[in-house]
Design a protein around this motif. Structure first.
Motif: not given
Lengths: 589, 82
Positions: A343, A372, A409, A412-413, A562
Motif C-alpha cells: 500500500i 484498494l 479504503m 471497502s476493505g 471504481t
C-alpha cells in the motif's frame, strides 16, 4: 558452445556462459549483493517480496564469463508459495555454483535452506552477510568452524559496505574455472541447524545501542503508534513542503519567465495567434506548454521527493515493524499487517504495488490490496496534482481528500473482507532489524525509480495532453462529452469542460485532476472534482497489470466498481456541500 | 494444568515451549518444543505477540496462534537480560 568436461543434465549453461545462482532467505541482502556483482541494477528493499521475478545480469570480473541469477528469497526448498516454486524451477534448470547468502544475525533460521542446498550436487559458496549488525548485537560467529561444518567456503561480508566481495569473486572464479572445488565436499550427516548455531556462535553482553532503543520504540504500542503518526505527517510535510518550495523557487520562474515566452514566440513564427494551430501548440491546453509543465514542473518534484521517503522507509526496515504493530487493526479491514508495504508503494505507483502483492500467499489478500490500491490510493503523480489544485487554496481540503481516501479504503476493505472467500494468513515473521540505509544505495534506488516513473508513466501523459489539446482547443470535445455532461454538470455540479478530465483520467490518474487547474472552480467544486478523480478508474497501465496479475474478470470488476464509487461518493459530496451551504444560509428556517 | 497460551503472559516473561500449536510454519521460524523465548511486546487490537529467541532474533507470532501455545515459565538464562 563450449563443451564442459563433466556435462550432465544439471549442468545447463546460459548462452555458453556459466550459471551462478544467488539464493538465500528473504531480506538477507541478496538484492544489494546482486546489484554490486552485476552491471545491471536491481531495486533493493529491506523486506521480502521485492524480488519476485528473477533478475539476470553479467557477473563482473568472472573468468570464464558467467551470468548471475537472483533467485527469489525463500526459507526452504519445500514449495509453499510462488517464490519457492520459482526458486525450485531455477534450481532445476541447473547451475555451476550457488551463492547462498546467510544472515549473520539470524543464523539458525538461515541454516535450514543452507543445509538443503548443500545436499544438492552443485557447489555452494556461503556468504555470512550483515556481520556488522551481528557484531553490534553481541553475536560472534566462528566462520572457519562454520565452513568446516558445512564443508564449503564461508565468507563474512557486509554487503551494504561492499566488504568481502573480492574474496567472493575469487572463490566464484575458482569454482567456475574448474581449478579447485575449494573446500567443497558432500554433506552426508549434518548436524541440525540449532546445534550448528550453538557450535559456532557466542553471545557477549552488550549495551543497548541507539538502534536497539529505536527498535524497541518502533514496536511497542505506546511509543510505536505516536512514532507512526509522526512519521506519516513528517513524510507528508516533507513531500508537500519541499515539493512546493522546489516548484516555486526553481521550476515555475523558469517556466513562466523563459520557457512559455520562448514557446509562444516560436509558435508565433509558424502561425498567428488566434488560429487553431496556435491554440493547440501554446493555448490554454497547448501541447508544447502542458507537456512540459505538467510532467516536469508539476509532477517530477513530488515523484522524486516521495521516492526518497519511501526508499528510506523500506531500506531502514521500518515498514515491516509498523506492519506488525498495526496488524491487529488492519485485520478488521481485511488487510494483513504486511499489506502496509504494497500500500505504501501504491502511494508512488499502483503498478509495482500490485506486482508486489505476489509475496502475499492468499489470493484474497492479493485481491483486496490490489482493489484498494486501484480504488482509493492516489499515485504520487495524482497527489502532486492534488497539491497543485487544492494545496494553494486550502491545506484543510487537501487533508480532507486524504481522509476520504482512508475512509473509503477502510470501508471497502471491510466489505471485501466480508464477501471474498478465503482467509487471511496469520502473521508469523521474523522482525527485521532497523538499519541506517546506505546513502549510495538509497540514491541509486531513488534515481532509478524516479527515472522509471518519468519514462514509463509520463509518456502516456504527453499523449493524453496532445489529445486534450486537440479536442479542447478545436472544440471537438463538445461532440464527445455530451454523454458525460448531464452527470458532470447536474449531478457533480462541475462545469461541462470538467468532463475532459474524466475522459483523460482513463489514460493517467493525474490527468483526471490537472485539467481542473485552469477552470476557475469554487472550493466546493475542487473538492468534488478531486474526490471523483481519486476514486475514479485506475489508469491504463494499472488496468493492464490487473489483467496480467489476475483475470480480465477481476480487472473489469475493479474498474467498474471504481467508476461507480467515484460518481456516487462525488455526487454525495456535492449534495452534502450544497445542503450545508443551504443550511448555513438559514435555508428553510 | 494451565493453558493460556502466550497472550496472557506479561512482557519480559521468559518461557519454554511445551506444546506447539498445529502450524507447520513455526518450525521454519525455528520454534520447536523446548525452545525458550522471552515475550517482548504485545501489539494492540489483538495483534501479533513479539518474542525474542536465543539468537537475539525477534519473531512476530499471530495472536490466534500465540494463544494456542502451551508453555512453562523459566527463570534466568541468556534471555532474561534487560
Amino acid at each position: 558452445m563450449a563443451v564442459s568436461c563433466h556435462e550432465n543434465k544439471n549442468h545447463v549453461q546460459t548462452e555458453g556462459k556459466k550459471r551462478v545462482l544467488l539464493m538465500g532467505n528473504p531480506n538477507v541482502g541478496k538484492s544489494v549483493i546482486f546489484s554490486t556483482l552485476t552491471k545491471k541494477r536491481v531495486i533493493t528493499a529491506n523486506y521480502s517480496g521485492t524480488t519476485v521475478t528473477a533478475m539476470k545480469g553479467e557477473l563482473v570480473q568472472a573468468k570464464p564469463e558467467a551470468v548471475l541469477i537472483d533467485v527469489p528469497g525463500i526459507y526452504s526448498l519445500k514449495p509453499v508459495s510462488k517464490a519457492e516454486e520459482a526458486a525450485m524451477t531455477m534450481l532445476n534448470e541447473g547451475a555451476d555454483v550457488i551463492i547462498c547468502v546467510l544472515d549473520a544475525t539470524n543464523l539458525e533460521r538461515n541454516l535450514q535452506l543452507a543445509l538443503e542446498l548443500k545436499r544438492k550436487e552443485t557447489p555452494v559458496i556461503f556468504l555470512l552477510n550483515m556481520m556488522d549488525v551481528a557484531e553490534k548485537k553481541g553475536i560472534q560467529i566462528d566462520d572457519k568452524k562454520l565452513s568446516s561444518l558445512l564443508q564449503a567456503p564461508v565468507i563474512p561480508t557486509v554487503a551494504v559496505k561492499r566488504k568481502g566481495f573480492n574474496r567472493l569473486i575469487a572463490e566464484i572464479n575458482k569454482v567456475i574455472s574448474g581449478r579447485e572445488h575449494g573446500k567443497q565436499a558432500p554433506l552426508t550427516d549434518a548436524m541440525p541447524p540449532v546445534l550448528i548455531g550453538e557450535e559456532v556462535q557466542t553471545y557477549i553482553e552488550y549495551e543497548e545501542s541507539w538502534t536497539d532503543k529505536w527498535e524497541r520504540w518502533t514496536i511497542q504500542p505506546k511509543t510505536g503508534l505516536p512514532i507512526a503518526i509522526l512519521a506519516v505527517l513528517l513524510a507528508l510535510a516533507f513531500v508537500v513542503g519541499a515539493g512546493k518550495a522546489v516548484r516555486s523557487v526553481f521550476f515555475l520562474p523558469l517556466l513562466n519567465n523563459y520557457y512559455i515566452p520562448f514557446m509562444e514566440r516560436l509558435a508565433g513564427n509558424w502561425t498567428t495567434e488566434g488560429t487553431a494551430l496556435y491554440s493547440v501548440l501554446v493555448g490554454e491546453f497547448g501541447v508544447l506548454i502542458k507537456a512540459v509543465e505538467w510532467p516536469i514542473a508539476l509532477i517530477l518534484p513530488y515523484v522524486f521527493l516521495f521516492y526518497i521517503v519511501l526508499s528510506f522507509l523500506e531500506d531502514s526496515g521500518y515498514l515491516p515493524r509498523l506492519g506488525i504493530l498495526i496488524d491487529g487493526l488492519l485485520r478488521r479491514f481485511g488487510l494483513h499487517g504486511h499489506s502496509i508495504i504494497p500500500i505504501s508503494m501504491g502511494y508512488g505507483c499502483a503498478v509495482p504495488a500490485i506486482i508486489g502483492t505476489r509475496a502475499a500467499s492468499s489470493l484474497k489478500e492479493r485481491l483486496i490490496i490490489s482493489a484498494l490500491v486501484s480504488l482509493a490510493v492516489p499515485c504520487i503523480a495524482q497527489t502532486g496534482a492534488f497539491i497543485a489544485l487544492l494545496g494553494d487554496h486550502s491545506f484543510v481540503l487537501l487533508l480532507a481528500v486524504f481522509l476520504v481516501s482512508f475512509f473509503v479504503m477502510f470501508i471497502s476493505g471491510a466489505v471485501l473482507n466480508k464477501f471474498l472467500k478465503g482467509t487471511l494468513d496469520p502473521v508469523l515473521i521474523e522482525v527485521p532489524n532497523l538499519l541506517v540505509p546506505s546513502a549510495s544505495a538509497l540514491w541509486k534506488k531513488v534515481m532509478m525509480r524516479t527515472k522509471h516513473f518519468m519514462i514509463e508513466a509520463e509518456i502516456p501523459m504527453v499523449f493524453g495532453i496532445l489529445f486534450a489539446a486537440l479536442t479542447i482547443e478545436t472544440g471537438a470535445l463538445t461532440h464527445v462529452s455530451f454523454i458525460l455532461e448531464p452527470l458532470v454538470v447536474s449531478f457533480l455540479g462541475l462545469p461541462p469542460e470538467a468532463s475532459v478530465a474524466l475522459i483523460l483520467g482513463v489514460v493517467r490518474r493525474e490527468l483526471a485532476v490537472l485539467p481542473l487547474l485552469g477552470m476557475d472552480l469554487s472550493l466546493a467544486q475542487m473538492f468534488v472534482g478531486s474526490v471523483v478523480a481519486l476514486l475514479y478508474i485506475p489508469c491504463m497501465s494499472v488496468f493492464f497489470v490487473l489483467i496480467k496479475e489476475f483475470r480480465i474478470k477481476w480487472a473489469l470488476s475493479i474498474s467498474a466498481a471504481t467508476i461507480i464509487l467515484a460518481f456516487v461518493v462525488g455526487g454525495m459530496a456535492n449534495y452534502l456541500i450544497h445542503f450545508f451551504q443551504w443550511m448555513a444560509l438559514g435555508g428553510g428556517f | 494444568m494451565k493453558n493460556e497460551g502466550l497472550c496472557k503472559l506479561a512482557c519480559a516473561t521468559v518461557c519454554r515451549v511445551k506444546k506447539l500449536p498445529d502450524c507447520p510454519l513455526l518450525e521454519g521460524l525455528g520454534i520447536e518444543v523446548g525452545t525458550e523465548f522471552c515475550i517482548k511486546q504485545k501489539s494492540p487490537w489483538r495483534g501479533p505477540i513479539v518474542v525474542e529467541t536465543k539468537g537475539r532474533r525477534q519473531l512476530a507470532i499471530d495472536y490466534h496462534i500465540a494463544s494456542q501455545f502451551e508453555v512453562e515459565e523459566v527463570n534466568g538464562g541468556v534471555l532474561s537480560r534487560k
